[in-house]
Design a protein around this motif. Sequence first.
Motif, PDB file in Angstrom:
ATOM      1  N   MET A   1      83.725  60.131 -44.701  1.00  0.00           N
ATOM      2  CA  MET A   1      84.817  61.076 -44.852  1.00  0.00           C
ATOM      3  C   MET A   1      85.455  60.919 -46.228  1.00  0.00           C
ATOM      4  O   MET A   1      85.528  59.830 -46.760  1.00  0.00           O
ATOM      5  N   ALA A   2      85.904  62.037 -46.730  1.00  0.00           N
ATOM      6  CA  ALA A   2      86.586  62.037 -48.021  1.00  0.00           C
ATOM      7  C   ALA A   2      87.765  62.986 -47.944  1.00  0.00           C
ATOM      8  O   ALA A   2      87.696  64.013 -47.267  1.00  0.00           O
ATOM      9  N   LYS A   3      88.825  62.640 -48.611  1.00  0.00           N
ATOM     10  CA  LYS A   3      89.964  63.540 -48.718  1.00  0.00           C
ATOM     11  C   LYS A   3      89.782  64.379 -49.968  1.00  0.00           C
ATOM     12  O   LYS A   3      89.515  63.847 -51.044  1.00  0.00           O
ATOM     13  N   ILE A   4      89.910  65.682 -49.779  1.00  0.00           N
ATOM     14  CA  ILE A   4      89.753  66.628 -50.883  1.00  0.00           C
ATOM     15  C   ILE A   4      91.036  67.433 -50.993  1.00  0.00           C
ATOM     16  O   ILE A   4      91.547  67.937 -49.984  1.00  0.00           O
ATOM     17  N   THR A   5      91.535  67.559 -52.203  1.00  0.00           N
ATOM     18  CA  THR A   5      92.732  68.356 -52.444  1.00  0.00           C
ATOM     19  C   THR A   5      92.319  69.643 -53.148  1.00  0.00           C
ATOM     20  O   THR A   5      91.664  69.611 -54.190  1.00  0.00           O
ATOM     21  N   TYR A   6      92.713  70.749 -52.542  1.00  0.00           N
ATOM     22  CA  TYR A   6      92.466  72.078 -53.100  1.00  0.00           C
ATOM     23  C   TYR A   6      93.781  72.554 -53.713  1.00  0.00           C
ATOM     24  O   TYR A   6      94.822  72.527 -53.063  1.00  0.00           O
ATOM     25  N   VAL A   7      93.720  72.981 -54.966  1.00  0.00           N
ATOM     26  CA  VAL A   7      94.907  73.420 -55.685  1.00  0.00           C
ATOM     27  C   VAL A   7      94.736  74.893 -56.029  1.00  0.00           C
ATOM     28  O   VAL A   7      93.763  75.272 -56.690  1.00  0.00           O
ATOM     29  N   VAL A  16      92.651  67.992 -47.314  1.00  0.00           N
ATOM     30  CA  VAL A  16      91.957  67.989 -46.024  1.00  0.00           C
ATOM     31  C   VAL A  16      90.950  66.850 -46.007  1.00  0.00           C
ATOM     32  O   VAL A  16      90.564  66.323 -47.062  1.00  0.00           O
ATOM     33  N   GLU A  17      90.515  66.479 -44.809  1.00  0.00           N
ATOM     34  CA  GLU A  17      89.446  65.495 -44.680  1.00  0.00           C
ATOM     35  C   GLU A  17      88.138  66.237 -44.497  1.00  0.00           C
ATOM     36  O   GLU A  17      88.059  67.172 -43.696  1.00  0.00           O
ATOM     37  N   ALA A  18      87.129  65.831 -45.244  1.00  0.00           N
ATOM     38  CA  ALA A  18      85.818  66.462 -45.184  1.00  0.00           C
ATOM     39  C   ALA A  18      84.781  65.434 -44.759  1.00  0.00           C
ATOM     40  O   ALA A  18      84.860  64.265 -45.142  1.00  0.00           O
ATOM     41  N   LYS A  19      83.825  65.881 -43.964  1.00  0.00           N
ATOM     42  CA  LYS A  19      82.767  64.996 -43.487  1.00  0.00           C
ATOM     43  C   LYS A  19      81.692  64.827 -44.552  1.00  0.00           C
ATOM     44  O   LYS A  19      81.340  65.775 -45.250  1.00  0.00           O
ATOM     45  N   ASN A  20      81.152  63.618 -44.633  1.00  0.00           N
ATOM     46  CA  ASN A  20      80.033  63.371 -45.535  1.00  0.00           C
ATOM     47  C   ASN A  20      78.878  64.296 -45.171  1.00  0.00           C
ATOM     48  O   ASN A  20      78.578  64.494 -44.001  1.00  0.00           O
ATOM     49  N   GLY A  21      78.259  64.861 -46.183  1.00  0.00           N
ATOM     50  CA  GLY A  21      77.112  65.740 -45.980  1.00  0.00           C
ATOM     51  C   GLY A  21      77.447  67.215 -45.986  1.00  0.00           C
ATOM     52  O   GLY A  21      76.594  68.039 -46.296  1.00  0.00           O
ATOM     53  N   GLU A  26      82.291  74.291 -47.351  1.00  0.00           N
ATOM     54  CA  GLU A  26      82.365  74.252 -45.888  1.00  0.00           C
ATOM     55  C   GLU A  26      83.687  73.657 -45.427  1.00  0.00           C
ATOM     56  O   GLU A  26      84.311  74.160 -44.486  1.00  0.00           O
ATOM     57  N   ALA A  27      84.125  72.596 -46.086  1.00  0.00           N
ATOM     58  CA  ALA A  27      85.405  71.984 -45.735  1.00  0.00           C
ATOM     59  C   ALA A  27      86.548  72.965 -45.989  1.00  0.00           C
ATOM     60  O   ALA A  27      87.495  73.038 -45.199  1.00  0.00           O
ATOM     61  N   ALA A  28      86.446  73.738 -47.045  1.00  0.00           N
ATOM     62  CA  ALA A  28      87.478  74.733 -47.356  1.00  0.00           C
ATOM     63  C   ALA A  28      87.526  75.825 -46.296  1.00  0.00           C
ATOM     64  O   ALA A  28      88.605  76.194 -45.817  1.00  0.00           O
ATOM     65  N   ILE A  29      86.367  76.326 -45.899  1.00  0.00           N
ATOM     66  CA  ILE A  29      86.304  77.392 -44.896  1.00  0.00           C
ATOM     67  C   ILE A  29      86.843  76.885 -43.551  1.00  0.00           C
ATOM     68  O   ILE A  29      87.632  77.570 -42.895  1.00  0.00           O
ATOM     69  N   LYS A  89      78.159  68.381 -52.503  1.00  0.00           N
ATOM     70  CA  LYS A  89      78.078  67.709 -51.205  1.00  0.00           C
ATOM     71  C   LYS A  89      79.091  66.572 -51.129  1.00  0.00           C
ATOM     72  O   LYS A  89      79.210  65.763 -52.045  1.00  0.00           O
ATOM     73  N   VAL A  90      79.804  66.529 -50.028  1.00  0.00           N
ATOM     74  CA  VAL A  90      80.827  65.512 -49.811  1.00  0.00           C
ATOM     75  C   VAL A  90      80.166  64.160 -49.545  1.00  0.00           C
ATOM     76  O   VAL A  90      79.184  64.064 -48.812  1.00  0.00           O
ATOM     77  N   SER A  91      80.724  63.132 -50.162  1.00  0.00           N
ATOM     78  CA  SER A  91      80.299  61.752 -49.937  1.00  0.00           C
ATOM     79  C   SER A  91      81.529  60.866 -50.133  1.00  0.00           C
ATOM     80  O   SER A  91      82.573  61.337 -50.607  1.00  0.00           O
ATOM     81  N   ASP A  92      81.404  59.600 -49.786  1.00  0.00           N
ATOM     82  CA  ASP A  92      82.515  58.669 -49.979  1.00  0.00           C
ATOM     83  C   ASP A  92      82.952  58.619 -51.445  1.00  0.00           C
ATOM     84  O   ASP A  92      84.123  58.415 -51.740  1.00  0.00           O
ATOM     85  N   ALA A  93      82.019  58.850 -52.361  1.00  0.00           N
ATOM     86  CA  ALA A  93      82.320  58.812 -53.799  1.00  0.00           C
ATOM     87  C   ALA A  93      83.286  59.922 -54.199  1.00  0.00           C
ATOM     88  O   ALA A  93      83.946  59.830 -55.234  1.00  0.00           O
ATOM     89  N   LEU A  94      83.381  60.969 -53.375  1.00  0.00           N
ATOM     90  CA  LEU A  94      84.272  62.081 -53.696  1.00  0.00           C
ATOM     91  C   LEU A  94      85.649  61.954 -53.050  1.00  0.00           C
ATOM     92  O   LEU A  94      86.452  62.886 -53.131  1.00  0.00           O
ATOM     93  N   ASP A  95      85.930  60.823 -52.417  1.00  0.00           N
ATOM     94  CA  ASP A  95      87.244  60.631 -51.823  1.00  0.00           C
ATOM     95  C   ASP A  95      88.309  60.747 -52.915  1.00  0.00           C
ATOM     96  O   ASP A  95      88.240  60.060 -53.930  1.00  0.00           O
TER      97      ASP A  95
END
Length: 106
Positions: A1-7, A16-21, A26-29, A89-95
Amino acid sequence: MAKITYVSHDGTERTVEAKNGESVMEAAIKNSIPGIDADCGGACACATCHVYVDEAFLDKAGTQEEMEKSMLDFAENVKPNSRLSCQIKVSDALDGLRVSTPESQH
């Protein structure tokens, strides 16, 4: 999981929290983020999920493939940090990733 901030273009932020993969699109939608329409559903066949990636995450977000580069030709206000969120693609590195949406998409 990674937290992504949309501005959004007006500075409104939503994290929001996004799932790896899954993709950043997709997390935005799933979270009804305004400014990311994803008309093609993530098939890299439009530019309605165009975002600006925070400089600190450019290397972690991966490289653009030729198809993505071609589709960005259809986006407005393209910058060096422009990406299609369906191709990240979401990964832990994108937290902690921060992406901004262009004003033209609101």
